[in-house]
Design a protein around this motif. Structure first.
Motif, PDB file in Angstrom:
ATOM      1  N   MET A  70       0.821  -1.204   0.000  1.00 26.82           N
ATOM      2  CA  MET A  70       0.000   0.000   0.000  1.00 26.82           C
ATOM      3  C   MET A  70       0.859   1.259   0.000  1.00 26.82           C
ATOM      4  O   MET A  70       0.532   2.248  -0.659  1.00 26.82           O
ATOM      5  CB  MET A  70      -0.933  -0.009   1.214  1.00 26.82           C
ATOM      6  CG  MET A  70      -2.050  -1.045   1.140  1.00 26.82           C
ATOM      7  SD  MET A  70      -3.066  -1.067   2.635  1.00 26.82           S
ATOM      8  CE  MET A  70      -3.744   0.600   2.597  1.00 26.82           C
ATOM      9  N   ALA A  71       1.962   1.211   0.724  1.00 27.29           N
ATOM     10  CA  ALA A  71       2.860   2.364   0.762  1.00 27.29           C
ATOM     11  C   ALA A  71       3.487   2.610  -0.604  1.00 27.29           C
ATOM     12  O   ALA A  71       3.589   3.764  -1.060  1.00 27.29           O
ATOM     13  CB  ALA A  71       3.943   2.144   1.809  1.00 27.29           C
ATOM     14  N   VAL A  72       3.892   1.530  -1.274  1.00 24.53           N
ATOM     15  CA  VAL A  72       4.497   1.670  -2.599  1.00 24.53           C
ATOM     16  C   VAL A  72       3.493   2.245  -3.594  1.00 24.53           C
ATOM     17  O   VAL A  72       3.832   3.106  -4.426  1.00 24.53           O
ATOM     18  CB  VAL A  72       5.016   0.298  -3.084  1.00 24.53           C
ATOM     19  CG1 VAL A  72       5.429   0.373  -4.556  1.00 24.53           C
ATOM     20  CG2 VAL A  72       6.197  -0.152  -2.231  1.00 24.53           C
ATOM     21  N   LYS A  73       2.250   1.788  -3.521  1.00 26.54           N
ATOM     22  CA  LYS A  73       1.216   2.245  -4.453  1.00 26.54           C
ATOM     23  C   LYS A  73       0.471   3.476  -3.949  1.00 26.54           C
ATOM     24  O   LYS A  73      -0.479   3.921  -4.585  1.00 26.54           O
ATOM     25  CB  LYS A  73       0.226   1.108  -4.719  1.00 26.54           C
ATOM     26  CG  LYS A  73       0.863  -0.083  -5.421  1.00 26.54           C
ATOM     27  CD  LYS A  73      -0.179  -1.117  -5.802  1.00 26.54           C
ATOM     28  CE  LYS A  73       0.459  -2.260  -6.574  1.00 26.54           C
ATOM     29  NZ  LYS A  73      -0.555  -3.257  -7.010  1.00 26.54           N
ATOM     30  N   ARG A  74       0.882   3.967  -2.767  1.00 23.65           N
ATOM     31  CA  ARG A  74       0.271   5.151  -2.175  1.00 23.65           C
ATOM     32  C   ARG A  74      -1.228   4.989  -1.989  1.00 23.65           C
ATOM     33  O   ARG A  74      -2.030   5.875  -2.274  1.00 23.65           O
ATOM     34  CB  ARG A  74       0.568   6.387  -3.030  1.00 23.65           C
ATOM     35  CG  ARG A  74       2.066   6.699  -3.103  1.00 23.65           C
ATOM     36  CD  ARG A  74       2.334   7.954  -3.905  1.00 23.65           C
ATOM     37  NE  ARG A  74       3.760   8.241  -3.961  1.00 23.65           N
ATOM     38  CZ  ARG A  74       4.293   9.278  -4.592  1.00 23.65           C
ATOM     39  NH1 ARG A  74       3.497  10.139  -5.243  1.00 23.65           N
ATOM     40  NH2 ARG A  74       5.607   9.470  -4.589  1.00 23.65           N
ATOM     41  N   LEU A 200      -6.873  -3.649  -2.691  1.00 22.57           N
ATOM     42  CA  LEU A 200      -5.682  -3.676  -1.849  1.00 22.57           C
ATOM     43  C   LEU A 200      -5.950  -2.999  -0.507  1.00 22.57           C
ATOM     44  O   LEU A 200      -5.605  -3.527   0.552  1.00 22.57           O
ATOM     45  CB  LEU A 200      -4.516  -3.004  -2.563  1.00 22.57           C
ATOM     46  CG  LEU A 200      -3.188  -2.949  -1.789  1.00 22.57           C
ATOM     47  CD1 LEU A 200      -2.725  -4.339  -1.408  1.00 22.57           C
ATOM     48  CD2 LEU A 200      -2.129  -2.237  -2.623  1.00 22.57           C
ATOM     49  N   SER A 201      -6.577  -1.829  -0.540  1.00 30.30           N
ATOM     50  CA  SER A 201      -6.830  -1.114   0.716  1.00 30.30           C
ATOM     51  C   SER A 201      -7.849  -1.858   1.569  1.00 30.30           C
ATOM     52  O   SER A 201      -7.727  -1.910   2.796  1.00 30.30           O
ATOM     53  CB  SER A 201      -7.319   0.299   0.431  1.00 30.30           C
ATOM     54  OG  SER A 201      -8.584   0.294  -0.206  1.00 30.30           O
ATOM     55  N   MET A 202      -8.851  -2.474   0.935  1.00 28.56           N
ATOM     56  CA  MET A 202      -9.870  -3.214   1.683  1.00 28.56           C
ATOM     57  C   MET A 202      -9.275  -4.432   2.372  1.00 28.56           C
ATOM     58  O   MET A 202      -9.528  -4.693   3.550  1.00 28.56           O
ATOM     59  CB  MET A 202     -10.995  -3.635   0.742  1.00 28.56           C
ATOM     60  CG  MET A 202     -11.834  -2.487   0.230  1.00 28.56           C
ATOM     61  SD  MET A 202     -12.860  -1.738   1.496  1.00 28.56           S
ATOM     62  CE  MET A 202     -14.136  -2.971   1.636  1.00 28.56           C
ATOM     63  N   THR A 203      -8.464  -5.201   1.651  1.00 30.18           N
ATOM     64  CA  THR A 203      -7.904  -6.401   2.245  1.00 30.18           C
ATOM     65  C   THR A 203      -6.800  -6.057   3.238  1.00 30.18           C
ATOM     66  O   THR A 203      -6.611  -6.762   4.225  1.00 30.18           O
ATOM     67  CB  THR A 203      -7.371  -7.345   1.151  1.00 30.18           C
ATOM     68  OG1 THR A 203      -8.423  -7.614   0.227  1.00 30.18           O
ATOM     69  CG2 THR A 203      -6.911  -8.659   1.744  1.00 30.18           C
ATOM     70  N   GLY A 204      -6.061  -4.963   2.985  1.00 30.37           N
ATOM     71  CA  GLY A 204      -5.091  -4.516   3.976  1.00 30.37           C
ATOM     72  C   GLY A 204      -5.767  -4.171   5.291  1.00 30.37           C
ATOM     73  O   GLY A 204      -5.297  -4.546   6.372  1.00 30.37           O
TER      74      GLY A 204
END
Length: 312
Positions: A70-74, A200-204
């Motif tokens: 998530m950090a890499v993809k912002r 990605l944000s939901m599963t994170g």
């Protein structure tokens, strides 16, 4: 072993597919190997740590991988109390509960059997969808697959011998873990599909919530280990970073590129790899009922996923 992301993808039209660095078949094979070896890693982890500790470590390492992605993809975490409330339920049903049940089951059953029990998830999903999803109509072929699949479960358990083979409690826990996945998928489909947030944000967020749930539960049922066994610790780290974190990222790419139906076929390779790994590496005993029953389960699971021409 699948997360809510795959279910949410089915509910949306597929966007332009990004270019993949590796051929999807290679990533499909890698995902099969990672999830197939997960049951071996659980078994090794429980040799040094309590099941809840194994699950907590798995979730912490898995969350760390997704946080880095998530950090890499912002990417940012989703917003809204309602969304987080639904994600908390999804985290329990799709991560905290099944991961813990599998860890407890492998205290008394071999990793090979746990991997085979995982393959019953499509059977439970088909049975539940007939009740919970009105648009999912049964066909004779799918109902036959459901019956065939559970016949395979009885074969694995040696029902004609009075279930004198595998430990009944451990097997029941593994089967309950596989049941938890489709329950979670149905819940997500009804509450979180098409909410506008990225997968990605939901599963994170989902893994983060599951880790927090285990952080609360673990101290209530376990004590801190007197020493940290290295090999089990490495197994837990690999289970989380690879089997929970990296596997989710690979799955995203597969669903986006080849669709959820093809990506879901990884389910049929997991028990084969889990069985091979358990026998070859852990020297687990393999009775003839296990592979025969597993083949019947997989055949039944495949039939339950069959769709008519109109549905397709």
């Amino acid at each position: 072993m699948t997360t809510a992301a795959a279910t949410r993808t089915e509910a949306r039209p597929t966007a332009a597919r990004p270019r993949a660095r590796l051929d999807w078949r290679l990533r499909f094979g890698a995902l099969s190997l990672i999830w197939g070896f997960s049951f071996l890693l659980i078994k090794v982890g429980t040799e040094g740590y309590a099941p809840f500790q194994v699950t907590l470590g798995r979730l912490v390492f898995g969350t760390a991988v997704l946080a880095a992605a998530m950090a890499v993809k912002r990417e940012r975490l989703p917003r809204g109390a309602r969304t987080w409330g639904h994600l908390a339920v999804a985290a329990f049903l799709l991560n905290a509960l099944p991961f813990s049940l599998f860890a407890y089951s492998e205290l008394t059953i071999p990793s090979t059997l746990a991997g085979i029990c995982n393959a019953t998830s499509p059977l439970w999903g088909m049975a539940l969808s007939l009740v919970a999803l009105s648009e999912d109509r049964p066909t004779r072929l799918r109902v036959a697959g459901l019956g065939l699949g559970f016949l395979g479960v009885l074969t694995v358990l040696g029902a004609w011998q009075g279930f004198a083979g595998p430990d009944a409690t451990g097997t029941a826990l593994a089967l309950l873990a596989s049941l938890s996945y489709p329950v979670g998928w149905i819940y997500v489909r009804r509450t979180l599909a098409g909410n506008g947030h990225s997968h990605l944000s939901m599963t994170g967020a989902q893994l983060l919530l599951a880790a927090l749930q285990l952080t609360v539960v673990t101290p209530l049922f376990t004590t801190a280990p007197a020493h940290f066994a290295l090999i089990p610790l490495l197994a837990v780290a690999a289970l989380g970073a690879l089997g929970t974190g990296l596997a989710v990222l690979i799955q995203y790419g597969l669903v986006a590129e080849v669709g959820p139906t093809t990506a879901q076929m990884v389910t049929y390779f997991i028990p084969v790899i889990a069985t091979a790994a358990g026998v070859a590496i852990l020297d687990e005993t393999l009775h003839w009922t296990t592979p025969v029953g597993a083949l019947i389960v997989l055949a039944g699971a495949a039939l339950t996923q069959a769709r008519g021409k109109r549905a397709a």
